[in-house]
Write a protein that holds these residues in place. Structure first.
Motif, PDB file in Angstrom:
ATOM      1  N   PHE A  54       1.703   6.943   6.418  1.00 49.28           N
ATOM      2  CA  PHE A  54       0.735   6.229   7.252  1.00 49.28           C
ATOM      3  C   PHE A  54       0.868   4.719   7.068  1.00 49.28           C
ATOM      4  O   PHE A  54       0.920   3.968   8.041  1.00 49.28           O
ATOM      5  CB  PHE A  54      -0.690   6.674   6.921  1.00 49.28           C
ATOM      6  CG  PHE A  54      -1.735   5.805   7.566  1.00 49.28           C
ATOM      7  CD1 PHE A  54      -1.982   5.887   8.931  1.00 49.28           C
ATOM      8  CD2 PHE A  54      -2.459   4.893   6.818  1.00 49.28           C
ATOM      9  CE1 PHE A  54      -2.931   5.073   9.538  1.00 49.28           C
ATOM     10  CE2 PHE A  54      -3.409   4.081   7.413  1.00 49.28           C
ATOM     11  CZ  PHE A  54      -3.649   4.174   8.774  1.00 49.28           C
ATOM     12  N   PHE A  55       0.948   4.269   5.823  1.00 50.91           N
ATOM     13  CA  PHE A  55       1.053   2.832   5.573  1.00 50.91           C
ATOM     14  C   PHE A  55       2.368   2.265   6.094  1.00 50.91           C
ATOM     15  O   PHE A  55       2.403   1.142   6.608  1.00 50.91           O
ATOM     16  CB  PHE A  55       0.875   2.520   4.093  1.00 50.91           C
ATOM     17  CG  PHE A  55      -0.542   2.706   3.612  1.00 50.91           C
ATOM     18  CD1 PHE A  55      -1.612   2.134   4.290  1.00 50.91           C
ATOM     19  CD2 PHE A  55      -0.818   3.461   2.494  1.00 50.91           C
ATOM     20  CE1 PHE A  55      -2.917   2.305   3.864  1.00 50.91           C
ATOM     21  CE2 PHE A  55      -2.119   3.637   2.047  1.00 50.91           C
ATOM     22  CZ  PHE A  55      -3.167   3.065   2.726  1.00 50.91           C
ATOM     23  N   ARG A  56       3.451   3.028   6.013  1.00 51.11           N
ATOM     24  CA  ARG A  56       4.721   2.561   6.585  1.00 51.11           C
ATOM     25  C   ARG A  56       4.623   2.487   8.109  1.00 51.11           C
ATOM     26  O   ARG A  56       5.173   1.586   8.731  1.00 51.11           O
ATOM     27  CB  ARG A  56       5.872   3.470   6.158  1.00 51.11           C
ATOM     28  CG  ARG A  56       6.324   3.230   4.724  1.00 51.11           C
ATOM     29  CD  ARG A  56       7.630   3.926   4.405  1.00 51.11           C
ATOM     30  NE  ARG A  56       7.536   5.372   4.536  1.00 51.11           N
ATOM     31  CZ  ARG A  56       7.152   6.205   3.576  1.00 51.11           C
ATOM     32  NH1 ARG A  56       6.811   5.736   2.396  1.00 51.11           N
ATOM     33  NH2 ARG A  56       7.097   7.499   3.789  1.00 51.11           N
ATOM     34  N   GLU A  57       3.895   3.418   8.712  1.00 51.34           N
ATOM     35  CA  GLU A  57       3.694   3.414  10.166  1.00 51.34           C
ATOM     36  C   GLU A  57       2.932   2.166  10.610  1.00 51.34           C
ATOM     37  O   GLU A  57       3.353   1.484  11.550  1.00 51.34           O
ATOM     38  CB  GLU A  57       2.928   4.674  10.581  1.00 51.34           C
ATOM     39  CG  GLU A  57       2.631   4.763  12.054  1.00 51.34           C
ATOM     40  CD  GLU A  57       1.802   6.001  12.383  1.00 51.34           C
ATOM     41  OE1 GLU A  57       0.989   5.914  13.328  1.00 51.34           O
ATOM     42  OE2 GLU A  57       1.953   7.033  11.709  1.00 51.34           O
ATOM     43  N   VAL A  58       1.838   1.846   9.927  1.00 55.10           N
ATOM     44  CA  VAL A  58       1.081   0.659  10.321  1.00 55.10           C
ATOM     45  C   VAL A  58       1.845  -0.616   9.975  1.00 55.10           C
ATOM     46  O   VAL A  58       1.728  -1.623  10.676  1.00 55.10           O
ATOM     47  CB  VAL A  58      -0.368   0.645   9.767  1.00 55.10           C
ATOM     48  CG1 VAL A  58      -1.177   1.777  10.369  1.00 55.10           C
ATOM     49  CG2 VAL A  58      -0.406   0.677   8.263  1.00 55.10           C
ATOM     50  N   GLN A  59       2.663  -0.563   8.924  1.00 55.21           N
ATOM     51  CA  GLN A  59       3.518  -1.708   8.601  1.00 55.21           C
ATOM     52  C   GLN A  59       4.486  -1.967   9.756  1.00 55.21           C
ATOM     53  O   GLN A  59       4.667  -3.110  10.181  1.00 55.21           O
ATOM     54  CB  GLN A  59       4.305  -1.450   7.316  1.00 55.21           C
ATOM     55  CG  GLN A  59       5.273  -2.561   6.996  1.00 55.21           C
ATOM     56  CD  GLN A  59       6.272  -2.191   5.921  1.00 55.21           C
ATOM     57  OE1 GLN A  59       6.429  -1.021   5.561  1.00 55.21           O
ATOM     58  NE2 GLN A  59       6.971  -3.174   5.397  1.00 55.21           N
ATOM     59  N   TYR A  96       0.833  -1.207   0.000  1.00 59.77           N
ATOM     60  CA  TYR A  96       0.000   0.000   0.000  1.00 59.77           C
ATOM     61  C   TYR A  96       0.866   1.256   0.000  1.00 59.77           C
ATOM     62  O   TYR A  96       0.538   2.242  -0.658  1.00 59.77           O
ATOM     63  CB  TYR A  96      -0.916   0.038   1.222  1.00 59.77           C
ATOM     64  CG  TYR A  96      -2.028  -0.993   1.245  1.00 59.77           C
ATOM     65  CD1 TYR A  96      -2.307  -1.811   0.161  1.00 59.77           C
ATOM     66  CD2 TYR A  96      -2.800  -1.138   2.383  1.00 59.77           C
ATOM     67  CE1 TYR A  96      -3.328  -2.754   0.211  1.00 59.77           C
ATOM     68  CE2 TYR A  96      -3.830  -2.070   2.447  1.00 59.77           C
ATOM     69  CZ  TYR A  96      -4.080  -2.878   1.358  1.00 59.77           C
ATOM     70  OH  TYR A  96      -5.095  -3.794   1.429  1.00 59.77           O
ATOM     71  N   ALA A  97       1.968   1.221   0.756  1.00 62.50           N
ATOM     72  CA  ALA A  97       2.874   2.377   0.792  1.00 62.50           C
ATOM     73  C   ALA A  97       3.456   2.624  -0.594  1.00 62.50           C
ATOM     74  O   ALA A  97       3.559   3.771  -1.039  1.00 62.50           O
ATOM     75  CB  ALA A  97       3.982   2.157   1.814  1.00 62.50           C
TER      76      ALA A  97
END
Length: 71
Positions: free
Chosen positions: A44-49, A31-32
């Motif tokens: 955001f996607f890297r954070e949730v990853q 997604y990132a």
């Protein structure tokens, strides 16, 4: 108590959390990448990853401890 697989519930549950966290981390990495130039979204996607990876690491630690204890 054992799950339907004959594996202790705690072990089965930890394996499940580990699997799903790793699967989520992989998905969020994609997604990132898909976010392209939208830096807010990519961030955001890297954070949730990263959160999923931390969850997987913790599940792996707990699983290893229990397996070493014979559980």
């Amino acid at each position: 108590m054992a799950s339907g697989t004959g594996t202790k519930d705690a072990t089965y549950n930890l394996v499940s959390v580990l699997y799903h966290a790793l699967q989520g981390a992989e998905t969020y990495a994609q997604y990132a990448t898909d976010a392209g130039s939208d830096q807010d979204l990519a961030s955001f996607f890297r954070e949730v990853q990263q959160q999923e990876q931390q969850r997987a690491d913790r599940a792996k630690q707990l699983l290893a401890q229990r397996l070493q204890q014979g559980g």
